[in-house]
Design a protein around this motif. Structure first.
Motif, PDB file in Angstrom:
ATOM      1  N   ILE A 254       0.878  -1.295  -0.023  1.00 30.53           N
ATOM      2  CA  ILE A 254      -0.066  -0.128   0.089  1.00 30.53           C
ATOM      3  C   ILE A 254       0.816   1.220   0.089  1.00 30.53           C
ATOM      4  CG2 ILE A 254      -1.703   1.272   1.507  1.00 30.53           C
ATOM      5  CD1 ILE A 254      -2.831  -1.657   2.520  1.00 30.53           C
ATOM      6  N   GLU A 255       2.040   1.073   0.878  1.00 35.02           N
ATOM      7  CA  GLU A 255       2.879   2.393   0.827  1.00 35.02           C
ATOM      8  C   GLU A 255       3.202   2.742  -0.469  1.00 35.02           C
ATOM      9  OE1 GLU A 255       5.712   1.422   3.680  1.00 35.02           O
ATOM     10  OE2 GLU A 255       4.430   2.205   5.450  1.00 35.02           O
ATOM     11  N   THR A 256       3.844   1.386  -0.942  1.00 39.63           N
ATOM     12  CA  THR A 256       4.380   1.387  -2.652  1.00 39.63           C
ATOM     13  C   THR A 256       3.681   2.321  -3.348  1.00 39.63           C
ATOM     14  OG1 THR A 256       6.060  -0.281  -1.831  1.00 39.63           O
ATOM     15  CG2 THR A 256       5.667   0.328  -4.460  1.00 39.63           C
ATOM     16  N   VAL A 257       2.466   1.817  -3.516  1.00 44.46           N
ATOM     17  CA  VAL A 257       1.374   2.264  -4.668  1.00 44.46           C
ATOM     18  C   VAL A 257       1.040   3.845  -4.280  1.00 44.46           C
ATOM     19  CG1 VAL A 257      -1.012   2.212  -5.156  1.00 44.46           C
ATOM     20  CG2 VAL A 257       0.297  -0.100  -5.181  1.00 44.46           C
ATOM     21  N   ALA A 258       0.908   4.060  -3.034  1.00 50.78           N
ATOM     22  CA  ALA A 258       0.655   5.437  -2.755  1.00 50.78           C
ATOM     23  C   ALA A 258       1.834   6.349  -3.011  1.00 50.78           C
ATOM     24  CB  ALA A 258       0.614   5.707  -1.310  1.00 50.78           C
ATOM     25  N   CYS A 259       2.977   6.064  -2.801  1.00 45.22           N
ATOM     26  CA  CYS A 259       4.422   6.648  -3.251  1.00 45.22           C
ATOM     27  C   CYS A 259       4.471   6.578  -4.864  1.00 45.22           C
ATOM     28  CB  CYS A 259       5.672   5.864  -2.650  1.00 45.22           C
ATOM     29  SG  CYS A 259       5.504   6.404  -0.874  1.00 45.22           S
ATOM     30  N   GLN A 260       4.110   5.718  -5.557  1.00 47.49           N
ATOM     31  CA  GLN A 260       3.927   5.712  -6.886  1.00 47.49           C
ATOM     32  C   GLN A 260       2.865   6.780  -7.575  1.00 47.49           C
ATOM     33  OE1 GLN A 260       3.376   1.540  -7.987  1.00 47.49           O
ATOM     34  NE2 GLN A 260       5.370   1.224  -8.074  1.00 47.49           N
ATOM     35  N   ARG A 261       2.074   7.188  -6.587  1.00 45.88           N
ATOM     36  CA  ARG A 261       0.983   8.240  -6.948  1.00 45.88           C
ATOM     37  C   ARG A 261       1.715   9.590  -6.502  1.00 45.88           C
ATOM     38  NH1 ARG A 261      -2.597   6.762 -10.531  1.00 45.88           N
ATOM     39  NH2 ARG A 261      -3.890   7.936  -9.677  1.00 45.88           N
ATOM     40  N   GLY A 262       2.894   9.572  -6.167  1.00 41.30           N
ATOM     41  CA  GLY A 262       3.578  11.074  -5.942  1.00 41.30           C
ATOM     42  C   GLY A 262       3.318  11.442  -4.452  1.00 41.30           C
ATOM     43  N   LEU A 263       2.976  10.542  -3.561  1.00 43.01           N
ATOM     44  CA  LEU A 263       2.645  10.961  -2.261  1.00 43.01           C
ATOM     45  C   LEU A 263       4.111  10.765  -1.486  1.00 43.01           C
ATOM     46  CD1 LEU A 263      -0.528   9.731  -1.070  1.00 43.01           C
ATOM     47  CD2 LEU A 263      -0.193  11.732  -2.258  1.00 43.01           C
ATOM     48  N   ARG A 264       4.320  12.116  -0.397  1.00 38.65           N
ATOM     49  CA  ARG A 264       5.372  11.755   0.235  1.00 38.65           C
ATOM     50  C   ARG A 264       5.118  10.759   1.425  1.00 38.65           C
ATOM     51  NH1 ARG A 264       3.811  16.688  -0.091  1.00 38.65           N
ATOM     52  NH2 ARG A 264       4.846  18.503  -0.580  1.00 38.65           N
ATOM     53  N   ASP A 265       6.459  10.519   2.077  1.00 39.38           N
ATOM     54  CA  ASP A 265       6.161   9.234   3.179  1.00 39.38           C
ATOM     55  C   ASP A 265       4.955   9.498   4.163  1.00 39.38           C
ATOM     56  OD1 ASP A 265       8.220   8.130   1.858  1.00 39.38           O
ATOM     57  OD2 ASP A 265       9.817   8.580   3.423  1.00 39.38           O
ATOM     58  N   HIS A 266       4.709  10.726   4.784  1.00 38.65           N
ATOM     59  CA  HIS A 266       3.851  10.938   5.626  1.00 38.65           C
ATOM     60  C   HIS A 266       2.421  11.034   4.998  1.00 38.65           C
ATOM     61  CE1 HIS A 266       4.374  15.164   4.255  1.00 38.65           C
ATOM     62  NE2 HIS A 266       3.130  15.347   4.880  1.00 38.65           N
ATOM     63  N   GLU A 267       2.390  11.418   3.791  1.00 40.33           N
ATOM     64  CA  GLU A 267       0.833  11.328   3.388  1.00 40.33           C
ATOM     65  C   GLU A 267       0.746   9.673   2.803  1.00 40.33           C
ATOM     66  OE1 GLU A 267       0.928  15.497   0.647  1.00 40.33           O
ATOM     67  OE2 GLU A 267       2.501  13.701  -0.053  1.00 40.33           O
ATOM     68  N   ALA A 268       1.714   8.934   2.502  1.00 33.93           N
ATOM     69  CA  ALA A 268       1.452   7.497   2.256  1.00 33.93           C
ATOM     70  C   ALA A 268       1.028   6.911   3.357  1.00 33.93           C
ATOM     71  CB  ALA A 268       2.730   6.980   1.649  1.00 33.93           C
ATOM     72  N   GLU A 269       1.757   7.283   4.588  1.00 30.26           N
ATOM     73  CA  GLU A 269       1.258   6.548   5.805  1.00 30.26           C
ATOM     74  C   GLU A 269      -0.332   6.913   6.166  1.00 30.26           C
ATOM     75  OE1 GLU A 269       0.923   4.381   9.094  1.00 30.26           O
ATOM     76  OE2 GLU A 269       2.667   4.284   7.597  1.00 30.26           O
ATOM     77  N   ASP A 270      -0.700   8.294   5.657  1.00 24.64           N
ATOM     78  CA  ASP A 270      -2.078   8.500   5.834  1.00 24.64           C
ATOM     79  C   ASP A 270      -2.943   7.519   5.057  1.00 24.64           C
ATOM     80  OD1 ASP A 270      -1.605  10.467   7.698  1.00 24.64           O
ATOM     81  OD2 ASP A 270      -1.813  11.964   6.349  1.00 24.64           O
ATOM     82  N   VAL A 271      -2.504   7.313   3.707  1.00 21.16           N
ATOM     83  CA  VAL A 271      -3.169   6.379   2.694  1.00 21.16           C
ATOM     84  C   VAL A 271      -3.508   5.152   3.331  1.00 21.16           C
ATOM     85  CG1 VAL A 271      -3.167   5.375   0.596  1.00 21.16           C
ATOM     86  CG2 VAL A 271      -2.770   7.999   0.734  1.00 21.16           C
ATOM     87  N   VAL A 272      -2.250   4.683   3.923  1.00 25.14           N
ATOM     88  CA  VAL A 272      -1.980   3.118   4.502  1.00 25.14           C
ATOM     89  C   VAL A 272      -2.971   3.259   5.654  1.00 25.14           C
ATOM     90  CG1 VAL A 272      -0.853   1.777   5.988  1.00 25.14           C
ATOM     91  CG2 VAL A 272       0.360   2.533   3.988  1.00 25.14           C
ATOM     92  N   GLN A 273      -3.495   4.095   6.454  1.00 27.03           N
ATOM     93  CA  GLN A 273      -4.287   4.151   7.452  1.00 27.03           C
ATOM     94  C   GLN A 273      -5.809   3.996   6.897  1.00 27.03           C
ATOM     95  OE1 GLN A 273      -3.534   3.169  10.332  1.00 27.03           O
ATOM     96  NE2 GLN A 273      -1.522   3.310   9.868  1.00 27.03           N
ATOM     97  N   GLU A 274      -5.989   4.865   5.864  1.00 26.27           N
ATOM     98  CA  GLU A 274      -7.398   5.070   5.086  1.00 26.27           C
ATOM     99  C   GLU A 274      -7.764   3.747   4.663  1.00 26.27           C
ATOM    100  OE1 GLU A 274      -9.372   7.747   1.878  1.00 26.27           O
ATOM    101  OE2 GLU A 274      -7.912   8.731   3.079  1.00 26.27           O
ATOM    102  N   VAL A 275      -6.486   3.143   3.784  1.00 28.31           N
ATOM    103  CA  VAL A 275      -6.937   1.752   3.217  1.00 28.31           C
ATOM    104  C   VAL A 275      -7.241   0.805   4.100  1.00 28.31           C
ATOM    105  CG1 VAL A 275      -5.835  -0.165   1.824  1.00 28.31           C
ATOM    106  CG2 VAL A 275      -5.939   2.409   1.155  1.00 28.31           C
ATOM    107  N   PHE A 276      -6.701   0.840   5.300  1.00 27.81           N
ATOM    108  CA  PHE A 276      -6.838  -0.425   6.199  1.00 27.81           C
ATOM    109  C   PHE A 276      -8.327  -0.308   6.830  1.00 27.81           C
ATOM    110  CE2 PHE A 276      -1.996  -1.195   7.188  1.00 27.81           C
ATOM    111  CZ  PHE A 276      -1.992  -1.955   6.151  1.00 27.81           C
TER     112      PHE A 276
END
Length: 163
Positions: free
Chosen positions: A41-63
């Motif tokens: 999930i982090e990898t996909v979020a980062c591939q979409r151009g998000l920074r690490d802290h934004e990717a972590e937010d996405v991880v929580q939202e996806v879970f």
């Protein structure tokens, strides 16, 4: 360079794990799920151009979204179906991240707010963050907490860059 999705987790998802995730109280299965899919999930979020802290937010939202919708997921016995579903949830969450603009009070903030309102009417999620001084927005931008800083004027920007 981000890791391609196919290289993140080459093992197929066990159908028993998917079934057990339907029970929110099955902490062991949720721990296995989080350990196995967090990186994807982090990898996909980062591939979409998000920074690490934004990717972590996405991880929580996806879970959270998985917990809410796993009962409706149908595997259809296709290889990669669950991973594709997770990637879709992740891309939707990553796309949903608002454009964050830092401003200072006054006419600068007012003009950004007008632009942000227009962007929202066009379907772009914009968050305007107002700061009380002229320096903090630059610091927040450098830290990755902002996507944009509506800077004051060229001389001030040149000085901030030099510092």
């Amino acid at each position: 360079m981000p890791t391609p999705i196919s290289n993140v987790d080459p093992l197929p998802t066990r159908l028993t794990l998917i079934e057990r995730l339907r029970d929110w109280q099955d902490h062991e299965s949720w721990s296995v799920f989080v350990a196995r899919y967090r990186r994807m999930i982090e990898t996909v979020a980062c591939q979409r151009g998000l920074r690490d802290h934004e990717a972590e937010d996405v991880v929580q939202e996806v879970f959270q979204r998985v917990a809410q919708t796993i009962g409706n997921f149908e595997h259809a016995r296709r290889r990669g179906a669950f991973r594709a579903w997770l990637a879709t949830l992740t891309m939707a969450a990553a796309h949903a991240a608002p454009l964050t603009i830092g401003v200072t009070p006054g006419s600068l903030a007012d003009s950004v707010q007008v632009a942000a309102d227009e962007a929202r009417r066009q379907g772009i999620d914009v968050k305007v963050v107002e700061f009380t001084d002229w320096t903090t927005p630059n610091v927040a931008l450098a830290a990755g907490d902002l996507d944009l800083n509506y800077f004051q004027h060229q001389a001030f920007l040149d000085n901030a860059v030099k510092e």
